[in-house]
Design an enzyme around this catalytic site. Structure first.
Site, PDB file in Angstrom:
ATOM      1  N   TYR A 178      38.435  41.788  37.318  1.00 53.66           N
ATOM      2  CA  TYR A 178      38.597  40.642  38.219  1.00 53.66           C
ATOM      3  C   TYR A 178      38.515  39.323  37.453  1.00 53.66           C
ATOM      4  CZ  TYR A 178      38.765  43.272  42.564  1.00 53.66           C
ATOM      5  OH  TYR A 178      39.172  44.100  43.579  1.00 53.66           O
ATOM      6  N   GLU A 234      34.653  47.805  47.025  1.00 55.10           N
ATOM      7  CA  GLU A 234      35.100  48.904  46.140  1.00 55.10           C
ATOM      8  C   GLU A 234      33.903  49.639  45.529  1.00 55.10           C
ATOM      9  OE1 GLU A 234      38.075  46.880  43.664  1.00 55.10           O
ATOM     10  OE2 GLU A 234      39.119  46.302  45.516  1.00 55.10           O
TER      11      GLU A 234
HETATM   12  C1  HEM Z   1      41.031  39.032  44.412  1.00 53.78           C
HETATM   13  C2  HEM Z   1      41.765  39.737  43.562  1.00 53.78           C
HETATM   14  C3  HEM Z   1      42.845  40.708  43.949  1.00 53.78           C
HETATM   15  C4  HEM Z   1      43.696  40.698  45.026  1.00 53.78           C
HETATM   16  C5  HEM Z   1      43.766  39.685  46.169  1.00 53.78           C
HETATM   17  C6  HEM Z   1      44.534  41.863  44.907  1.00 53.78           C
HETATM   18  C7  HEM Z   1      45.516  42.210  45.816  1.00 53.78           C
HETATM   19  C8  HEM Z   1      46.279  43.349  45.742  1.00 53.78           C
HETATM   20  C9  HEM Z   1      47.255  43.764  46.726  1.00 53.78           C
HETATM   21  C10 HEM Z   1      47.611  42.988  48.001  1.00 53.78           C
HETATM   22  C11 HEM Z   1      47.775  44.940  46.319  1.00 53.78           C
HETATM   23  C12 HEM Z   1      48.842  45.779  47.061  1.00 53.78           C
HETATM   24  C13 HEM Z   1      48.108  46.791  47.920  1.00 53.78           C
HETATM   25  C14 HEM Z   1      49.068  47.668  48.716  1.00 53.78           C
HETATM   26  O1  HEM Z   1      49.578  47.241  49.741  1.00 53.78           O
HETATM   27  O2  HEM Z   1      49.324  48.797  48.268  1.00 53.78           O
HETATM   28  C15 HEM Z   1      47.149  45.279  45.060  1.00 53.78           C
HETATM   29  C16 HEM Z   1      47.473  46.383  44.299  1.00 53.78           C
HETATM   30  C17 HEM Z   1      47.107  46.514  42.984  1.00 53.78           C
HETATM   31  N1  HEM Z   1      46.149  45.790  42.325  1.00 53.78           N
HETATM   32 FE1  HEM Z   1      45.124  44.225  43.060  1.00 53.78          FE
HETATM   33  N2  HEM Z   1      44.211  42.539  43.769  1.00 53.78           N
HETATM   34  C18 HEM Z   1      43.197  41.864  43.148  1.00 53.78           C
HETATM   35  C19 HEM Z   1      42.570  42.233  41.971  1.00 53.78           C
HETATM   36  C20 HEM Z   1      43.044  43.183  41.102  1.00 53.78           C
HETATM   37  C21 HEM Z   1      42.504  43.462  39.802  1.00 53.78           C
HETATM   38  C22 HEM Z   1      41.289  42.775  39.198  1.00 53.78           C
HETATM   39  C23 HEM Z   1      43.277  44.425  39.235  1.00 53.78           C
HETATM   40  C24 HEM Z   1      43.144  45.008  37.848  1.00 53.78           C
HETATM   41  C25 HEM Z   1      43.603  44.359  36.801  1.00 53.78           C
HETATM   42  C26 HEM Z   1      44.291  44.793  40.215  1.00 53.78           C
HETATM   43  C27 HEM Z   1      45.237  45.764  40.038  1.00 53.78           C
HETATM   44  C28 HEM Z   1      46.081  46.225  41.034  1.00 53.78           C
HETATM   45  C29 HEM Z   1      47.070  47.260  40.824  1.00 53.78           C
HETATM   46  C30 HEM Z   1      47.332  48.006  39.530  1.00 53.78           C
HETATM   47  C31 HEM Z   1      47.715  47.450  42.069  1.00 53.78           C
HETATM   48  C32 HEM Z   1      48.862  48.417  42.370  1.00 53.78           C
HETATM   49  C33 HEM Z   1      50.134  47.686  41.990  1.00 53.78           C
HETATM   50  C34 HEM Z   1      51.418  48.388  42.341  1.00 53.78           C
HETATM   51  O3  HEM Z   1      51.385  49.490  42.899  1.00 53.78           O
HETATM   52  O4  HEM Z   1      52.466  47.803  42.055  1.00 53.78           O
HETATM   53  N3  HEM Z   1      44.108  44.029  41.327  1.00 53.78           N
HETATM   54  N4  HEM Z   1      46.246  44.305  44.738  1.00 53.78           N
END
Ligand code: HEM
Ligand code: FAD
Length: 400
Positions: A95, A137
């Site tokens: 994060y 989480e």
């Molecule tokens: C406040 C911070 C964050 C927000 C608001 C956020 C938001 C999101 C959202 C909206 C999704 C799509 C979920 C869905 O509908 O399937 C997602 C997926 C994902 N997030 Fe985050 N996230 C955050 C932090 C992080 C962090 C720290 C990481 C790691 C580096 C991360 C890695 C991922 C990955 C790998 C996916 C799947 C992407 C894909 O399938 O294309 N996220 N996140």
């Protein structure tokens, strides 16, 4: 804690996020991948190329800004994202990386509009959201650690059996490599599969719904071979699984996750699927069928033609053995032989189904392509089905 002044500043950036949110998140991902190329192994590069993930993140940031005074309303979204994050083994320290590049992107994209006050407010707001998500989480990881058969991170499973279900859908029966117990799961949940792709020299991760009822012996996933005729790009992982992964091979998978699961509001359930969207619903149907509870189950499936329809025989068996299950099949085109089999022609259309009634006291589960889900939800709500009784899942970053 954000001050009232900071909340006002965040709200004042809402119009900018509405028009420029995707440009901001696109800049953010490019920036983050330049500084941390290793994260390309974690993110779905197909979703990056098509822009789906940039849009999903922009929508999430906008929703957060709009609800800055009452983040509790975002809990359903935090839960959905949390399940995805946990299935990808996202860690709290990551994060900080996201925060650093998101703030730098706000500064670089908004330029003069990104005053010190705006940047300070967004820094505090990001910290609050990250704290909320990390906390949620952490509870989910803890739950996995305390549940027999579940695990955190990745575990090797062996492909025990590979079964072709239709022209383009193949099932993989997975058992643990070390002989330990197969995890329990809630029907409708998915696993992530992690595969190394030599041609792009990256690990890539994809989600696959478990397509069978919970059982002691195996997890089954059923994968559609993706082809994108318009762009002439083949789906990376689905084709790899079809062509390169054989019986006896090992797959690295994460513990079951996902909140598109069976509810317990009404005995009557209606399952509405388009194409490969039937997989989580198959798990729900098989599980209810096995429980032998007296619930009325309606299965409605639409796909292009008979060749691509999977689980047809399974459905025949279930409907023959269980009078409570009714099935209705739509094909885009119906020939004479099929017409005799009591199927409907065209796209999903409730009005074509014999004796169909929109039943308010029932649960409706929908999974399929985005336009399919949108059309089904609209028809249901237009016919006085409460949104609270409608559950749906998209096979990609949430966009509806
Ligand atoms: C406040 C911070 C964050 C927000 C608001 C956020 C938001 C999101 C959202 C909206 C999704 C799509 C979920 C869905 O509908 O399937 C997602 C997926 C994902 N997030 Fe985050 N996230 C955050 C932090 C992080 C962090 C720290 C990481 C790691 C580096 C991360 C890695 C991922 C990955 C790998 C996916 C799947 C992407 C894909 O399938 O294309 N996220 N996140
Ligand atoms: C919760 C969940 C459950 C799922 N369950 C299942 C399931 O049970 N069965 C199943 O088969 N799938 C399921 N999926 C979908 C699955 O995760 C993959 O997205 C799917 O297999 C395609 O992955 P891929 O690597 O083959 O395609 P990718 O390479 O990721 O490509 C995806 C699509 O985008 C197109 N594309 C790629 N690059 C571009 C570009 N530059 N421009 C335009 N288009 C492009 C591809 O041709 C393809 O059509 C699920 C997804 C989720 C999120």
């Amino acid at each position: 804690m954000l001050s009232d002044k900071q909340k006002e500043i965040i709200l004042s950036t809402v119009p900018l996020l509405r028009t420029g949110g995707v440009a901001l998140t696109t800049h953010f991902y490019n920036r983050m991948f330049t500084h941390h190329p290793e994260l390309k192994n974690l993110f779905n590069m197909g979703n990056q190329q098509s822009g789906k993930q940039q849009t999903a993140l922009a929508m999430a940031v906008l929703a957060y800004a709009e609800n800055i005074s009452n983040p509790a309303v975002l809990m359903p979204a935090v839960d959905l994202i949390g399940h995805k994050h946990v299935s990808l083994n996202i860690q709290p320290e990551q994060y900080d990386i996201v925060g650093t590049h998101l703030l730098a992107s706000i500064k670089e994209v908004l330029q003069d509009l990104a005053t010190d006050e705006v940047l300070d407010a967004w820094k505090a707001a990001y910290g609050q959201l990250a704290g909320l998500m990390i906390g949620h989480e952490a509870k989910m990881y803890e739950g996995k650690q305390q549940t027999n058969g579940q695990w955190v991170g990745w575990k090797n499973f062996k492909v025990q059996r590979k079964v072709q279900e239709s022209k383009e859908i193949t099932s993989f029966y997975l058992v643990t490599e070390d002989g330990s117990a197969v995890p329990n799961f809630i029907p409708g949940q998915y696993i992530s599969v992690q595969v190394f792709l030599p041609n792009i020299n990256l690990n890539q991760i994809r989600q696959y719904s478990i397509s069978c009822a919970p059982n002691k012996d195996y997890l089954r996933i059923s994968v559609k071979r993706e082809r994108n005729e318009k762009f002439d790009i083949n789906g990376m992982i689905s084709n790899f699984l079809h062509d390169e992964v054989h019986e006896g091979n090992i797959l690295s998978i994460s513990s079951p996750a996902g909140n598109f699961t069976l509810q317990n509001m009404y005995p009557k359930k209606v399952f509405i699927s388009g194409g490969i969207g039937q997989t989580p619903l198959m798990s729900m149907l098989e599980s209810l069928d096995q429980s032998k509870e007296n619930s009325e189950l309606v299965w409605i499936h639409a796909c292009r033609n008979e060749e691509v329809r999977a689980f047809g025989n399974r459905l025949e068996t279930i409907t023959k053995e269980n009078q409570q299950v009714k099935q209705h099949q739509f094909y885009e085109v119906v020939n004479e032989t099929l017409a005799a089999k009591d199927v409907y022609e065209g796209m999903l259309d409730f009005s074509k189904i014999e004796k169909w009634q929109f039943e308010p006291e029932a649960e409706y589960y929908i999974c399929g392509p985005k336009p399919f889900i949108e059309k089904a939800v609209k028809e249901l709500t237009d016919n006085k089905i409460s949104e609270k009784h409608i559950f749906f899942e998209e096979f990609g970053p949430k966009s509806i």
